[in-house]
Motif scaffolding. Structure first.
Motif, mmCIF file in Angstrom:
data_model
loop_
_atom_site.group_PDB
_atom_site.id
_atom_site.type_symbol
_atom_site.label_atom_id
_atom_site.label_comp_id
_atom_site.label_asym_id
_atom_site.label_seq_id
_atom_site.Cartn_x
_atom_site.Cartn_y
_atom_site.Cartn_z
ATOM 1 N N ALA A 117 -1.267 3.682 -6.367
ATOM 2 C CA ALA A 117 -2.592 3.358 -5.848
ATOM 3 C C ALA A 117 -3.476 2.764 -6.935
ATOM 4 C CB ALA A 117 -3.252 4.610 -5.276
ATOM 5 N N GLN A 165 -4.870 7.692 4.769
ATOM 6 C CA GLN A 165 -3.504 7.212 4.542
ATOM 7 C C GLN A 165 -3.195 5.965 5.363
ATOM 8 O OE1 GLN A 165 -1.452 10.868 5.514
ATOM 9 N NE2 GLN A 165 -1.048 11.303 3.359
ATOM 10 N N GLN A 205 0.820 -1.211 0.000
ATOM 11 C CA GLN A 205 0.000 0.000 0.000
ATOM 12 C C GLN A 205 0.851 1.257 0.000
ATOM 13 O OE1 GLN A 205 -3.427 0.091 2.723
ATOM 14 N NE2 GLN A 205 -3.018 -2.054 3.148
ATOM 15 N N ARG A 206 2.012 1.187 0.623
ATOM 16 C CA ARG A 206 2.864 2.372 0.749
ATOM 17 C C ARG A 206 3.811 2.565 -0.426
ATOM 18 N NH1 ARG A 206 2.622 4.984 5.620
ATOM 19 N NH2 ARG A 206 0.648 4.440 6.587
ATOM 20 N N GLN A 255 -4.639 10.087 -2.112
ATOM 21 C CA GLN A 255 -3.867 10.907 -3.045
ATOM 22 C C GLN A 255 -4.716 12.040 -3.618
ATOM 23 O OE1 GLN A 255 -1.928 8.538 -6.033
ATOM 24 N NE2 GLN A 255 -0.722 7.381 -4.538
ATOM 25 N N GLN A 258 -6.163 4.213 -1.038
ATOM 26 C CA GLN A 258 -4.921 4.932 -1.302
ATOM 27 C C GLN A 258 -5.122 5.970 -2.401
ATOM 28 O OE1 GLN A 258 -5.032 1.426 -0.948
ATOM 29 N NE2 GLN A 258 -4.558 1.913 1.175
#
Length: 647
Positions: A222, A256, A217-218, A232, A228
Motif C-alpha cells: 500500500a 478494502q 491495489q490488491r 491495513q 489501502q
C-alpha cells in the motif's frame, strides 16, 4: 507522500498470484484462469465480464497465442515501474517454471509443431524472457508482436490460436509406422469472439489500465496515506465503540474495496458490507478523534468518508436528503454547537468585540479581489474548443460538461503553479512580520487541487470564468497571538509592508453572527496583493542562478509529485493508468511550469493575492476540537464530502 515499497514482496506477490491461478500447472495463464484471477483479486473494480477479460488477455499476450507467461503478466502489471531488478526476478522464476513444466512442453510441442513459450525460455530463444534479455529488447519484441487496435488479427486467430497450429494435420508415426496415440488434453475453454476490427483503441486502453489498477491495489504494498494503507492500519485498530465490535468489519470492507476515483460505484456497497453499520463505525471513530484525540483513526475515517461506495448516486435522487448523510451532518452540527457556545462565552468575558471588532472598519473595497487580476493564463493548454460535429450533430451535454470542467480545472493548475513557486518567499516575509510583534507564524501548505476542484460546483458555481480565480486563500499563513494588542500591532505592520488590504473579514466584530456562520470560531481574514519585487524570469532562473530560483524549482517539482500522489492515492497503478481527464491535468502541470519559465513571462513582475489569518491562541486551540466536524458541516452534499476528503 512516499510510496511504501518492498521490492521482494512486490515481485513475490505477483509470482504467488500467478502460480495460484495457474490451475493446470502449465506455467501459463489462459482465458479461464485469468478470469478467475481478476474476479477474485480485482473485485473492487466491479464484476469482470468475459468481454473485459478477453481485452486484458490481449493486452498481456505479446504473441497472440491466447496464453500469458509470468514475464508477460509482470510486464503488463508493472508497466513503466518494471525495474531491471524486478524483470530479472520474474525471468528467474519463469525459468524455474519452464524447467519443471514437462506437461506444458509436451502439449505445446504437439499442438504447435515447435517449441512452446516455456521451452523457448529454457533454450534462451524467447523474445520476452531469458538470461540475455533486456528491457529494451522486451519492448521491441512486444511492439512487433502485440495486438494493437486497428491491426487485423491473423486469419483463424480470433480465439488466440497460433497460425502454425493449422499446419499440423497428420499425427506423427512411431518407428513401426503406426500412429502414436496421444493422451488427450482438456481443451481450453472457448473464449468469446470479438470484433477486433471495430474495437476502439481508447476503450481497449481504458479497460487494460483499469484492470492494472484494480489488480495493483490488491497485489502491491500500500502507498503510504492511501485507502489501502488505511485498510491495513484498521486491522490493528480496536473498534472505536467496544459495545459495537461488529461494525468494525463492515467499515473495513468498504476500505478494502475502495472506489478510488470511480464515481460510477456510488451507492454500491462491497459484498457482505452493511452500510448502516459502517456509518455507525464512522460516527464512533469521529467521536474518538474529537473527544479522545486519538489520531490513529484519522486515516481510516478520511478514506471511509471519501469512498463513493458509501454515498448514494446523485443521479438517482436528492443525495442531500440521504438519511446517512443527514444523520452524520446533524451529529457534526451538534458537536460544533456545543464547542462554539463555550467560546462565545470566552468572547464575551474577554470583551474581544471592543478590543478587535473595529479593525478594518474604515477600509473601503470597490471590488472583490480575484487572482486573474494579476495572473492571466495563455489559454487552456492544448484543450480545443468543442465544435459541432459532422452531420450537424452538436456535442452532448456530457461532452460539454467534461470540456468545461477541464477548462476550469486547467486554471486551478495554472494558479497553483504560481502559488507553489512564490510560497517560500511569502512565508519568509510573513514570518518576519509576525515574530517582530511577538506572534507565532504557522505556514500551512498551499490550498489543494481537489479542494479547489470541489468548489467549482459549490462556492464558485456562479462565479465569472475562470471560476477558480475566486480562490484568494491559496497562499495563506496563520498568525497567532496571546494578546489582542499584539494582533492589532501585526495588522498595522502588515499594512505598511504589503499595502492596504484588498479585503478584510473581521470575525471579532460584534455584528458577526459567529454561531450561525462559523459555529463560534472567530478570527480576522485579510487578503493582500503580494508583490515581492521580482520578475517571473528571475524566479524561474532565466536571469541566472539565484537562491529564490533554486527554491522555486524545488517547489515546482514538489507540486507535480503532490498532484501525482493525489491521483495515485485514488487507486491508480501509475501515471500511465490515469484516465484522459487526469492525464490532461498532469499535462497542464508541465505546460503551466513551462509558461512561467517562458520568454513571455520573463519581464512580468510576480503578483498574487495572499491571505493572512489573524487569531488569538484560544481560537487556535479551538480548531483542535472543531476541524474534524467542520469539514462535514461545510459539505453541501455527499459528493462535496467525498471530493473534500480525497483532497
Amino acid at each position: 507522500m512516499e510510496e511504501v515499497e518492498n521490492e521482494t514482496d512486490k515481485v513475490q506477490s505477483v509470482m504467488e498470484a500467478f502460480q495460484r491461478y495457474d490451475q493446470d500447472g502449465d506455467g501459463m495463464i489462459n482465458f479461464k484462469e485469468l478470469a478467475a484471477l481478476m474476479r477474485d483479486l480485482a473485485g473492487s473494480a466491479g464484476d469482470w465480464d468475459d468481454h473485459q477479460i478477453r481485452v486484458l488477455l490481449k493486452a498481456m499476450d505479446s504473441d497472440n497465442d491466447g496464453k500469458v507467461i509470468l514475464t508477460e503478466f509482470g510486464a503488463w502489471l508493472f508497466g513503466s515501474q518494471l525495474s531491471d531488478e524486478d524483470e530479472s526476478k520474474l525471468k528467474t522464476a519463469e525459468l524455474k517454471l519452464a524447467t519443471g513444466t514437462e506437461k506444458a512442453e509436451g502439449r505445446s510441442n504437439a499442438g504447435n509443431g515447435g517449441e512452446s513459450k516455456l521451452s523457448k525460455i529454457r533454450s534462451g530463444t524467447s523474445g520476452t524472457s531469458g538470461e540475455g534479455g533486456t528491457s529494451e529488447k522486451r519492448d521491441k519484441e512486444r511492439d512487433k508482436t502485440a495486438w494493437r487496435p486497428g491491426r487485423r488479427l491473423p486469419e483463424g486467430a480470433e480465439q488466440g490460436d497460433d497460425e502454425e497450429e493449422e499446419e499440423v494435420e497428420e499425427d506423427e508415426e512411431d518407428e513401426d509406422g503406426d500412429a502414436e496415440e496421444e493422451e488427450e488434453e482438456p481443451e481450453d475453454p472457448e473464449e468469446p469472439e470479438e470484433d477486433w476490427e471495430e474495437f476502439d483503441e481508447k476503450m481497449f486502453n481504458k479497460l487494460s489500465q483499469s484492470g492494472r489498477s484494480a489488480l495493483w491495489q490488491r497485489l502491491m504494498p500500500a502507498r503510504e496515506g492511501s485507502a489501502q494503507d488505511a485498510a491495513q492500519r484498521m486491522k490493528s485498530l480496536k473498534p472505536p465503540n467496544p459495545k459495537r465490535p461488529n461494525d468494525h468489519k463492515h467499515a473495513l470492507l468498504y476500505l478494502q474495496n475502495h472506489a478510488g476515483g470511480n464515481a460510477d460505484l456510488a451507492g454500491q456497497p462491497p459484498d457482505g458490507a452493511d452500510r448502516k453499520k459502517a456509518l455507525q463505525w464512522l460516527k464512533d471513530a469521529l467521536l474518538k478523534i474529537s473527544e479522545a484525540h486519538d489520531k490513529s483513526y484519522q486515516l481510516p475515517v478520511k478514506w471511509l468518508i471519501g469512498n463513493w461506495r458509501l454515498w448514494p448516486d446523485e443521479d438517482e435522487g436528492d443525495s442531500k436528503k440521504d438519511p446517512g448523510f443527514v444523520d452524520l451532518k446533524n451529529l457534526a452540527i451538534r458537536k460544533l454547537d456545543g464547542i462554539g457556545k463555550k467560546y462565545e462565552d470566552l468572547y464575551k468575558e474577554r470583551k474581544l468585540g471592543m478590543e478587535l471588532g473595529f479593525i478594518g472598519e474604515n477600509l473601503t473595497f470597490e471590488i472583490r479581489p480575484r487572482q486573474d487580476h494579476y495572473l492571466v493564463p495563455p489559454g487552456y493548454f492544448g484543450l480545443k474548443e468543442l465544435h459541432d460535429r459532422a452531420l450537424g450533430n452538436k456535442p452532448t451535454d456530457t461532452e460539454l460538461h467534461e470540456h468545461e470542467r477541464k477548462k476550469q480545472s486547467s486554471f486551478i493548475i495554472f494558479l497553483l503553479t504560481a502559488v507553489h513557486g512564490v510560497d517560500h518567499i511569502f512565508q519568509e516575509v510573513a514570518k518576519e512580520i509576525c515574530e517582530s510583534v511577538a506572534g507565532t507564524s504557522r505556514a500551512p501548505p498551499p490550498k489543494g487541487f481537489m479542494r479547489m476542484w470541489a468548489k467549482l460546483d459549490t462556492d464558485h458555481a456562479s462565479a465569472k470564468s475562470p471560476r477558480a480565480a475566486e480562490n484568494i486563500d491559496t497562499n495563506r499563513v496563520a498568525w497567532i497571538f496571546e494578546e489582542p494588542s499584539q494582533l492589532r500591532d501585526a495588522f498595522e505592520k502588515a499594512q505598511k509592508i504589503f499595502g492596504a488590504p484588498l479585503r478584510v473579514k473581521n470575525g471579532y466584530d460584534p455584528a458577526f453572527p459567529a454561531m450561525a456562520e462559523t459555529k463560534g470560531y472567530r478570527n480576522i481574514l485579510a487578503n493582500y496583493k503580494f508583490s515581492p519585487e521580482i520578475t517571473w524570469g528571475a524566479l524561474a532562473g532565466r536571469e541566472g542562478p539565484n537562491e529564490k530560483a533554486t527554491k522555486t524549482e524545488a517547489a515546482w517539482d514538489k507540486f507535480r509529485k503532490l498532484l501525482l500522489d493525489t491521483f495515485l492515492n485514488m487507486g491508480y497503478a501509475d501515471e500511465a493508468a490515469f484516465d484522459d481527464e487526469l492525464t490532461y491535468y498532469m499535462h497542464c502541470c508541465e505546460a503551466a511550469r513551462a509558461y512561467y519559465c517562458s520568454k513571455d513571462m520573463q519581464k512580468k513582475p510576480v503578483e498574487i493575492v495572499v491571505e493572512i489569518q489573524y487569531m488569538l491562541q484560544s481560537y487556535f486551540d479551538m480548531r483542535k476540537y472543531t476541524h474534524t466536524w467542520y469539514k462535514i458541516v461545510r459539505a453541501e452534499d455527499p459528493e462535496a464530502l467525498v471530493v473534500d476528503y480525497n483532497s
